[in-house]
Design a protein around this motif. Structure first.
Motif, PDB file in Angstrom:
ATOM      1  N   ASN A  85       4.485  -2.662  17.231  1.00 48.74           N
ATOM      2  CA  ASN A  85       5.553  -2.275  16.901  1.00 48.74           C
ATOM      3  C   ASN A  85       6.786  -2.899  16.175  1.00 48.74           C
ATOM      4  O   ASN A  85       7.505  -2.674  15.234  1.00 48.74           O
ATOM      5  N   ALA A  86       6.707  -4.069  16.653  1.00 49.44           N
ATOM      6  CA  ALA A  86       7.584  -5.168  16.109  1.00 49.44           C
ATOM      7  C   ALA A  86       6.824  -5.739  14.779  1.00 49.44           C
ATOM      8  O   ALA A  86       7.653  -6.528  14.405  1.00 49.44           O
ATOM      9  N   GLY A  87       5.815  -5.524  14.600  1.00 55.07           N
ATOM     10  CA  GLY A  87       5.367  -6.296  13.117  1.00 55.07           C
ATOM     11  C   GLY A  87       5.049  -7.646  13.457  1.00 55.07           C
ATOM     12  O   GLY A  87       4.981  -8.447  12.516  1.00 55.07           O
ATOM     13  N   ASP A  88       4.635  -8.050  14.602  1.00 55.13           N
ATOM     14  CA  ASP A  88       4.199  -9.476  15.071  1.00 55.13           C
ATOM     15  C   ASP A  88       2.637  -9.702  14.621  1.00 55.13           C
ATOM     16  O   ASP A  88       1.936  -9.260  15.549  1.00 55.13           O
ATOM     17  N   PHE A  89       2.538 -10.044  13.593  1.00 57.69           N
ATOM     18  CA  PHE A  89       1.199 -10.177  12.931  1.00 57.69           C
ATOM     19  C   PHE A  89       0.315 -11.408  13.855  1.00 57.69           C
ATOM     20  O   PHE A  89      -1.110 -11.243  14.036  1.00 57.69           O
ATOM     21  N   GLY A  90       0.980 -12.454  13.975  1.00 65.91           N
ATOM     22  CA  GLY A  90       0.316 -13.509  14.703  1.00 65.91           C
ATOM     23  C   GLY A  90      -0.203 -13.200  16.112  1.00 65.91           C
ATOM     24  O   GLY A  90      -1.186 -13.456  16.493  1.00 65.91           O
ATOM     25  N   ALA A  91       0.626 -12.259  16.830  1.00 68.81           N
ATOM     26  CA  ALA A  91       0.197 -11.713  18.222  1.00 68.81           C
ATOM     27  C   ALA A  91      -0.865 -10.940  18.028  1.00 68.81           C
ATOM     28  O   ALA A  91      -1.934 -11.028  18.924  1.00 68.81           O
ATOM     29  N   VAL A  92      -1.098 -10.036  17.182  1.00 69.28           N
ATOM     30  CA  VAL A  92      -2.097  -9.273  16.885  1.00 69.28           C
ATOM     31  C   VAL A  92      -3.445 -10.322  16.416  1.00 69.28           C
ATOM     32  O   VAL A  92      -4.614 -10.006  16.949  1.00 69.28           O
ATOM     33  N   ALA A  93      -3.308 -11.148  15.510  1.00 71.92           N
ATOM     34  CA  ALA A  93      -4.285 -11.955  15.107  1.00 71.92           C
ATOM     35  C   ALA A  93      -4.853 -12.673  16.138  1.00 71.92           C
ATOM     36  O   ALA A  93      -6.146 -13.089  16.290  1.00 71.92           O
ATOM     37  N   SER A  94      -3.998 -13.207  17.163  1.00 69.42           N
ATOM     38  CA  SER A  94      -4.570 -14.089  18.147  1.00 69.42           C
ATOM     39  C   SER A  94      -5.407 -13.351  19.130  1.00 69.42           C
ATOM     40  O   SER A  94      -6.198 -13.987  19.863  1.00 69.42           O
ATOM     41  N   GLU A  95      -5.543 -11.996  19.078  1.00 66.84           N
ATOM     42  CA  GLU A  95      -6.196 -11.445  19.996  1.00 66.84           C
ATOM     43  C   GLU A  95      -7.512 -10.711  19.312  1.00 66.84           C
ATOM     44  O   GLU A  95      -8.109  -9.906  19.703  1.00 66.84           O
ATOM     45  N   LYS A  96      -7.871 -11.417  18.248  1.00 69.45           N
ATOM     46  CA  LYS A  96      -9.027 -11.053  17.416  1.00 69.45           C
ATOM     47  C   LYS A  96     -10.232 -10.890  18.188  1.00 69.45           C
ATOM     48  O   LYS A  96     -11.085  -9.884  18.150  1.00 69.45           O
ATOM     49  N   ASN A  97     -10.600 -11.938  19.105  1.00 66.01           N
ATOM     50  CA  ASN A  97     -11.798 -11.865  20.021  1.00 66.01           C
ATOM     51  C   ASN A  97     -11.602 -10.739  20.838  1.00 66.01           C
ATOM     52  O   ASN A  97     -12.667 -10.250  21.105  1.00 66.01           O
ATOM     53  N   ALA A  98     -10.652 -10.327  21.265  1.00 64.94           N
ATOM     54  CA  ALA A  98     -10.582  -8.997  22.225  1.00 64.94           C
ATOM     55  C   ALA A  98     -11.206  -7.910  21.448  1.00 64.94           C
ATOM     56  O   ALA A  98     -11.894  -6.759  22.016  1.00 64.94           O
ATOM     57  N   PHE A  99     -10.860  -7.733  20.304  1.00 60.59           N
ATOM     58  CA  PHE A  99     -11.316  -6.461  19.166  1.00 60.59           C
ATOM     59  C   PHE A  99     -12.935  -6.783  19.132  1.00 60.59           C
ATOM     60  O   PHE A  99     -13.693  -5.818  19.256  1.00 60.59           O
ATOM     61  N   ILE A 100     -13.500  -7.999  18.941  1.00 64.02           N
ATOM     62  CA  ILE A 100     -14.702  -8.327  18.558  1.00 64.02           C
ATOM     63  C   ILE A 100     -15.473  -8.112  20.086  1.00 64.02           C
ATOM     64  O   ILE A 100     -16.676  -7.380  19.994  1.00 64.02           O
ATOM     65  N   LEU A 101     -15.001  -8.400  21.050  1.00 64.90           N
ATOM     66  CA  LEU A 101     -15.723  -8.211  22.351  1.00 64.90           C
ATOM     67  C   LEU A 101     -15.558  -6.671  22.762  1.00 64.90           C
ATOM     68  O   LEU A 101     -16.442  -6.544  23.493  1.00 64.90           O
ATOM     69  N   PHE A 102     -14.508  -6.044  22.513  1.00 64.63           N
ATOM     70  CA  PHE A 102     -14.516  -4.737  23.012  1.00 64.63           C
ATOM     71  C   PHE A 102     -15.557  -3.827  22.112  1.00 64.63           C
ATOM     72  O   PHE A 102     -16.191  -3.108  22.624  1.00 64.63           O
ATOM     73  N   ASN A 103     -15.561  -4.346  20.903  1.00 64.89           N
ATOM     74  CA  ASN A 103     -16.466  -3.474  20.000  1.00 64.89           C
ATOM     75  C   ASN A 103     -18.051  -3.781  20.364  1.00 64.89           C
ATOM     76  O   ASN A 103     -18.875  -2.902  20.431  1.00 64.89           O
ATOM     77  N   SER A 104     -18.295  -4.916  20.706  1.00 67.95           N
ATOM     78  CA  SER A 104     -19.801  -5.349  21.108  1.00 67.95           C
ATOM     79  C   SER A 104     -20.173  -5.057  22.579  1.00 67.95           C
ATOM     80  O   SER A 104     -21.366  -4.614  22.654  1.00 67.95           O
ATOM     81  N   GLY A 105     -19.021  -4.988  23.412  1.00 73.82           N
ATOM     82  CA  GLY A 105     -19.486  -4.576  25.093  1.00 73.82           C
ATOM     83  C   GLY A 105     -19.202  -3.560  25.366  1.00 73.82           C
ATOM     84  O   GLY A 105     -19.828  -2.702  26.378  1.00 73.82           O
ATOM     85  N   ALA A 106     -18.287  -2.756  24.810  1.00 76.18           N
ATOM     86  CA  ALA A 106     -17.582  -1.328  25.389  1.00 76.18           C
ATOM     87  C   ALA A 106     -18.477  -0.215  24.638  1.00 76.18           C
ATOM     88  O   ALA A 106     -18.128   0.922  25.046  1.00 76.18           O
ATOM     89  N   ILE A 107     -18.987  -0.371  23.753  1.00 78.99           N
ATOM     90  CA  ILE A 107     -19.247   0.826  22.942  1.00 78.99           C
ATOM     91  C   ILE A 107     -20.790   0.520  22.744  1.00 78.99           C
ATOM     92  O   ILE A 107     -21.288  -0.430  22.236  1.00 78.99           O
ATOM     93  N   SER A 108     -21.600   1.525  23.246  1.00 76.44           N
ATOM     94  CA  SER A 108     -22.989   1.318  22.961  1.00 76.44           C
ATOM     95  C   SER A 108     -23.718   1.963  21.874  1.00 76.44           C
ATOM     96  O   SER A 108     -24.626   1.993  21.140  1.00 76.44           O
TER      97      SER A 108
END
Length: 179
Positions: A85-108
């Motif tokens: 909401n604040a438009g903080d691109f760096g904070a979202v980019a720093s959590e790239k691994n969370a997106f990758i690990l969510f996609n690979s582990g939480a969705i079968s």
């Protein structure tokens, strides 16, 4: 090089000169003496210790592993709401691994996983383009499609987790009621 080879040859010759003479022994069922057996065991141990250890992970997927991945990485993704909401691109980019690990582990399901990867790519395309509006819409669509919500635990209502495998264990979400 020549000197070191000569040194090794001299050492081997002197070692043989001081070695005890072989002793005749009565025949046993084993064809080797203790010294030979100990040498072979030590050599085998040295060779085996030099080998890399083998991975024993079997890649098993279960409802528990998916729930744990959804809890751990889904909470990290949901916590990015204020940064998006604040438009903080760096904070979202720093959590790239969370997106990758969510996609690979939480969705079968393969179709859902492909859609989640596509949603992740849209989020990071918006970050590369520095487009805050596109980031908000892609993030909202990703959260809605994957049912990601922040989990809040009311510590007064009861126990927050029941085993060490629960994703809330050892986190601020987990609480054990102790009287």
């Amino acid at each position: 090089m020549k000197f070191s080879l000569a040194l090794v040859a001299a050492f081997a010759a002197s070692a043989n000169a001081f070695a005890p003479a072989p002793v005749e022994r009565a025949s046993t069922s084993l064809a080797m003496d203790r010294r030979t057996a100990a040498t072979q065991i030590a050599t085998t141990a040295a060779v085996l210790s030099g080998l890399p250890s083998l991975a024993l992970a079997d890649g098993a997927r279960s409802a528990a592993t998916e729930s744990r991945a959804r809890g751990i990485y889904g909470q990290r993704i949901a916590a990015l709401e204020n940064a998006v909401n604040a438009g903080d691109f760096g904070a979202v980019a720093s959590e790239k691994n969370a997106f990758i690990l969510f996609n690979s582990g939480a969705i079968s399901d393969k179709a859902k996983k492909a859609a989640a990867v596509k949603g992740t790519n849209e989020i990071f395309a918006a970050i590369r383009a520095k487009d805050a509006g596109a980031l908000k819409s892609a993030y909202a669509a990703y959260k809605k499609a994957n049912d990601i919500k922040l989990t809040a635990v009311d510590k007064d209502a009861g126990q927050g987790y029941s085993s060490d495998y629960d994703f809330k264990a050892r986190s601020s979400l987990g609480s054990i009621y102790v009287r």
